[in-house]
Design an enzyme around this catalytic site. Sequence first.
Site, PDB file in Angstrom:
ATOM      1  NE  ARG A 156      21.206  59.970 -35.448  1.00  0.00           N
ATOM      2  CZ  ARG A 156      21.485  60.072 -34.157  1.00  0.00           C
ATOM      3  NH1 ARG A 156      22.732  60.114 -33.735  1.00  0.00           N
ATOM      4  NH2 ARG A 156      20.503  60.091 -33.272  1.00  0.00           N
TER       5      ARG A 156
ATOM      6  NE  ARG B  92      -6.720  33.484 -10.275  1.00  0.00           N
ATOM      7  CZ  ARG B  92      -6.296  32.234 -10.100  1.00  0.00           C
ATOM      8  NH1 ARG B  92      -5.008  31.990  -9.901  1.00  0.00           N
ATOM      9  NH2 ARG B  92      -7.158  31.228 -10.105  1.00  0.00           N
ATOM     10  CG  HIS B  93     -12.114  34.863  -8.364  1.00  0.00           C
ATOM     11  ND1 HIS B  93     -11.823  33.710  -7.662  1.00  0.00           N
ATOM     12  CD2 HIS B  93     -11.955  34.564  -9.682  1.00  0.00           C
ATOM     13  CE1 HIS B  93     -11.512  32.747  -8.496  1.00  0.00           C
ATOM     14  NE2 HIS B  93     -11.588  33.232  -9.733  1.00  0.00           N
ATOM     15  N   GLY B  94     -11.176  36.164  -4.864  1.00  0.00           N
ATOM     16  CA  GLY B  94     -10.699  35.306  -3.787  1.00  0.00           C
ATOM     17  C   GLY B  94     -10.958  33.843  -4.107  1.00  0.00           C
TER      18      GLY B  94
ATOM     19  CG  ASN C 223     -10.412  29.071  -7.375  1.00  0.00           C
ATOM     20  OD1 ASN C 223     -10.760  30.207  -7.069  1.00  0.00           O
ATOM     21  ND2 ASN C 223     -10.113  28.731  -8.629  1.00  0.00           N
TER      22      ASN C 223
ATOM     23  NE  ARG D  22     -14.472  32.096 -10.475  1.00  0.00           N
ATOM     24  CZ  ARG D  22     -15.214  31.697 -11.487  1.00  0.00           C
ATOM     25  NH1 ARG D  22     -16.517  31.504 -11.313  1.00  0.00           N
ATOM     26  NH2 ARG D  22     -14.682  31.497 -12.690  1.00  0.00           N
TER      27      ARG D  22
ATOM     28  CD  GLU E 290     -10.835  32.270 -16.185  1.00  0.00           C
ATOM     29  OE1 GLU E 290     -10.504  33.087 -17.057  1.00  0.00           O
ATOM     30  OE2 GLU E 290     -10.042  31.848 -15.318  1.00  0.00           O
TER      31      GLU E 290
ATOM     32  CE  LYS F 234      -2.546  27.206 -20.325  1.00  0.00           C
ATOM     33  NZ  LYS F 234      -1.731  27.265 -19.095  1.00  0.00           N
TER      34      LYS F 234
ATOM     35  CG  HIS G 197     -12.446  35.243 -13.689  1.00  0.00           C
ATOM     36  ND1 HIS G 197     -13.069  34.540 -12.680  1.00  0.00           N
ATOM     37  CD2 HIS G 197     -13.340  36.190 -14.088  1.00  0.00           C
ATOM     38  CE1 HIS G 197     -14.287  35.028 -12.486  1.00  0.00           C
ATOM     39  NE2 HIS G 197     -14.473  36.032 -13.330  1.00  0.00           N
TER      40      HIS G 197
ATOM     41  CE1 TYR H  64       9.479  56.495 -25.486  1.00  0.00           C
ATOM     42  CE2 TYR H  64      11.764  56.596 -24.763  1.00  0.00           C
ATOM     43  CZ  TYR H  64      10.723  57.094 -25.530  1.00  0.00           C
ATOM     44  OH  TYR H  64      10.921  58.182 -26.328  1.00  0.00           O
TER      45      TYR H  64
END
Length: 468
Positions: free
Chosen positions: A80, A263-265, A270, A313, A335, A364, A400, A437
């Site tokens: 409109r 995330r976990h420590g 890692n 973890r 994870e 991916k 994770h 929104y």
Amino acid sequence: MPSRTNSDMEIPPGLETTKRKVAHSDEHGFSDDLDQVRVPNVIVMVGLPARGKTYISKKLCRYLKWTGFKTKVFNVGEYRRTDANAADAIHGANASFFSPDNAEALKVRTESARRAMEDMADYLNSGTGSVAIFDATNTTKDRRSIIIDFCKKKRLRCFFIESVCDDPAIIDSNVTDVKVNSPDYKGLMTAEQAKEDFMNRIENYKRQYEPLEESEHESLSFIKVINAGRSFKVHQVRGHVQSRVVYFLMNIHLLPRSIYLTRHGQSEYNAMGRLGGDSPLTEDGRKYAAALADFFEEEEVPGLRVWCSQKVRAAQTAQHLKPDFHTEYWKALDELDAGICEGLTYEDIQQRYPKQADDRATDKYHYRYPSGESYEDVVSRLEPVIMELERQANVLVVSHQAVLRCVLAYFYDRPLSELPYIDIPLHSLVKLTPRAYHCDSTIYALDLDTQEWTETSAQLPLCDSPRD
């Protein structure tokens, strides 16, 4: 690439089955079409202004896109405002434009709806999308009959969502918080003037409003959402998409709340650059767990609930949080399963499984590790989590990277192509505050040395490395 779980995705041109062609013949009629699974869906909003139709449309669109349906909202108000004849709607808001007695304005509004419907049909029948949401008031039986006949002609399945509200507090909040800032009013008048005019607009619509009734049409399918979800009425739901729409609408609410994601420590894997596994936290990871507990001790979030992955973890990261936060451990928050690549580094994968590395780099989101999962699989198992997040008040999720990417893509309304690349650093906390929104996002990053948090109001960006 895994098989699709939704049965209402569009059929590529030339691949229609004989069964579908027969069902679409005039001899068998439109009613047989409704029993077919591969029919594009039109979701039609119904209701007076300021009843949350656009809020529902945007939220529903976001959910359907996240679950894999190509979905688009067609807002008649936007059509409109682009009509050259709609001077009142462009250059100055005026409730009289929406009066049932204003024949010239009615022509403009009808033409705007027609243009939106034609674009909607092109979007669905071209194979570009599988679900269209027609966002307008559609308050009369005649207007809804036109839409039903149009969908019948175009071979589209039609489902109505009527938002009914007689709670003055909800209506006033919607008008004050949203409508006075709409393009019809913004910069043209004061908030008080805009509110007065909009309330007059509502009265004009009330004069012609006819609520949905089961007797309107033999094939009518609908859900009534009453007073922002306090109660519902559902009639004649057909097909997978309509069932998911009902499921979603019966779980959302408008109450203010915040969702915290972390995330976990840092874990031992890692630190070594290895995927997955179930290793414990490093010293840095334990420092983060302690700092996280201190953060929520100071934040004093009322009624906070903690949802945690079942991995070691993650559990260690949540262990210092106060017992009265009611920690729950969800398998769904574990994870992404890297299958035969669990415990490997990305360099190991490139050397041992170069084709797998190339396939993952190519797509991916859909790539699935052998004997493992894809991001698409994770989205599927997270749907109950999203539903619960929509229902709950304040929640902290300890999980994770891949899982939180999926959750953030939903609340950020990011396309699925971007989902696997959202950058979520270790030792950071995301606070999401859903609005009408959009969703406000605040990032808290911890400096492990100083134990100080840095606060930034922003969405997390996409990561620099497409591999991680």
